[in-house]
Design a protein around this motif. Sequence first.
Motif, PDB file in Angstrom:
ATOM      1  N   UNK A 297      -4.278   3.872   9.940  1.00 41.16           N
ATOM      2  CA  UNK A 297      -5.388   2.932   9.748  1.00 41.16           C
ATOM      3  C   UNK A 297      -4.944   1.717   8.929  1.00 41.16           C
ATOM      4  N   UNK A 298      -4.160   1.951   7.890  1.00 39.68           N
ATOM      5  CA  UNK A 298      -3.658   0.845   7.069  1.00 39.68           C
ATOM      6  C   UNK A 298      -2.750  -0.057   7.901  1.00 39.68           C
ATOM      7  N   UNK A 299      -1.898   0.537   8.715  1.00 42.71           N
ATOM      8  CA  UNK A 299      -1.014  -0.258   9.563  1.00 42.71           C
ATOM      9  C   UNK A 299      -1.821  -1.095  10.556  1.00 42.71           C
ATOM     10  N   UNK A 300      -2.904  -0.550  11.074  1.00 39.19           N
ATOM     11  CA  UNK A 300      -3.695  -1.229  12.093  1.00 39.19           C
ATOM     12  C   UNK A 300      -4.597  -2.323  11.541  1.00 39.19           C
ATOM     13  N   UNK A 301      -5.087  -2.167  10.324  1.00 43.17           N
ATOM     14  CA  UNK A 301      -6.161  -3.039   9.843  1.00 43.17           C
ATOM     15  C   UNK A 301      -5.767  -3.945   8.685  1.00 43.17           C
ATOM     16  N   UNK A 302      -4.531  -3.854   8.203  1.00 47.46           N
ATOM     17  CA  UNK A 302      -4.088  -4.738   7.133  1.00 47.46           C
ATOM     18  C   UNK A 302      -2.786  -5.417   7.546  1.00 47.46           C
ATOM     19  N   UNK A 303      -2.392  -6.385   6.743  1.00 49.77           N
ATOM     20  CA  UNK A 303      -1.095  -7.031   6.957  1.00 49.77           C
ATOM     21  C   UNK A 303      -0.097  -6.618   5.878  1.00 49.77           C
ATOM     22  N   UNK A 304      -0.433  -5.571   5.144  1.00 46.98           N
ATOM     23  CA  UNK A 304       0.361  -5.177   3.986  1.00 46.98           C
ATOM     24  C   UNK A 304       1.534  -4.282   4.359  1.00 46.98           C
ATOM     25  N   UNK A 305       2.643  -4.425   3.647  1.00 50.44           N
ATOM     26  CA  UNK A 305       3.691  -3.411   3.742  1.00 50.44           C
ATOM     27  C   UNK A 305       3.114  -2.056   3.316  1.00 50.44           C
ATOM     28  N   UNK A 306       3.548  -0.997   3.969  1.00 52.38           N
ATOM     29  CA  UNK A 306       3.046   0.342   3.672  1.00 52.38           C
ATOM     30  C   UNK A 306       4.196   1.274   3.357  1.00 52.38           C
ATOM     31  N   UNK A 307       4.069   1.977   2.248  1.00 51.47           N
ATOM     32  CA  UNK A 307       4.980   3.068   1.913  1.00 51.47           C
ATOM     33  C   UNK A 307       4.258   4.374   2.216  1.00 51.47           C
ATOM     34  N   UNK A 308       4.831   5.176   3.094  1.00 44.58           N
ATOM     35  CA  UNK A 308       4.269   6.480   3.443  1.00 44.58           C
ATOM     36  C   UNK A 308       5.277   7.548   3.043  1.00 44.58           C
ATOM     37  N   UNK A 309       4.795   8.688   2.573  1.00 49.87           N
ATOM     38  CA  UNK A 309       5.712   9.731   2.113  1.00 49.87           C
ATOM     39  C   UNK A 309       5.556  11.008   2.919  1.00 49.87           C
ATOM     40  N   UNK A 310       6.632  11.783   2.937  1.00 53.30           N
ATOM     41  CA  UNK A 310       6.645  13.090   3.591  1.00 53.30           C
ATOM     42  C   UNK A 310       7.636  13.984   2.853  1.00 53.30           C
TER      43      UNK A 310
ATOM     44  N   UNK B 275       0.828  -1.204   0.000  1.00 53.37           N
ATOM     45  CA  UNK B 275       0.000   0.000   0.000  1.00 53.37           C
ATOM     46  C   UNK B 275       0.866   1.260   0.000  1.00 53.37           C
ATOM     47  N   UNK B 276       0.239   2.358  -0.399  1.00 51.20           N
ATOM     48  CA  UNK B 276       0.903   3.662  -0.467  1.00 51.20           C
ATOM     49  C   UNK B 276      -0.041   4.722   0.081  1.00 51.20           C
ATOM     50  N   UNK B 277       0.479   5.598   0.941  1.00 52.79           N
ATOM     51  CA  UNK B 277      -0.245   6.802   1.358  1.00 52.79           C
ATOM     52  C   UNK B 277       0.680   7.986   1.127  1.00 52.79           C
ATOM     53  N   UNK B 278       0.206   8.967   0.334  1.00 53.19           N
ATOM     54  CA  UNK B 278       1.050  10.106  -0.008  1.00 53.19           C
ATOM     55  C   UNK B 278       0.213  11.382  -0.102  1.00 53.19           C
ATOM     56  N   UNK B 279       0.557  12.399   0.703  1.00 55.01           N
ATOM     57  CA  UNK B 279       1.522  12.401   1.797  1.00 55.01           C
ATOM     58  C   UNK B 279       0.884  11.849   3.075  1.00 55.01           C
TER      59      UNK B 279
END
Length: 264
Positions: free
Chosen positions: A21-34, A5-9
């Motif tokens: 929310x993605x970290x809490x409710x999925x088992x997927x690796x997450x890419x977050x940007x800033x 998954x990706x959340x930007x920004x």
Amino acid sequence: MVPWSLVSPASRGIGFALARRILQTTNAPLVATARKDRTGTREKLLDGLDVDETRLTMLELDVLDEDTISNAAAACKERFPTPSNHLQLALLVPGILHAEKSPAQIDASSALATLRTNTLGPMLLLKHFSPLLPKKRHVQPGEHDLQGLPSTATMAIMSARVGSISDNALGGWYSYRASKAGVNQIVKTFDNHLRTVSGDKAMSVALHPGTVKTEFSKDFWGGVKEGKLFETEFAAERLVDVVRNVGIEGRGRCWDWEGKEVPP
């Protein structure tokens, strides 16, 4: 097969809440940007969460700087090489607001900044990250692999009800309305592209979160009806649920936090 998954920004506001929310409710690796302070943002995103911290990757990305978008996408391609891995959920939420009440208040530089951030920014994110979505030929992940994620790979872009032309009864907010109407057009056009290259394995939608209690909307809290000013955590919960539940038949359209379509 590793869908990610990706959340930007993801440094503040709705983006920050969506990443948690993605970290809490999925088992997927997450890419977050800033844009800056990736270390500090990472610490805040993980604060208080009982999750595997290795799932979270922080990357520098500024939607006003295409080089940073290209570099971030390249880093994701290296970390999650296709076709064995692909982007299953992208939440693209850049946004600024200049609320012009009359034509006399339109400022060219402010309007351009709004369009660059709200409309061109997501367009460039699509340009560089869309190749990481699944193609028609790719194997679909199993149900276990998609824990908490939509069954169809989805690229969701933050829009707003004020981007609806048919719903515009008040006027004002010229640059912001135009920028979000542009987002809705981009989503539809991009979804037509995905129909060709990905078939039913990937789609695009636009999202309307309602009025959320962030610095972005602070000047307008007083005019919001009781019960309609949402905390970021509530908005994130609802939007993730909408993306998971709207289904392939909802592709190419704008959906609000209740799962109701926002007319074009």
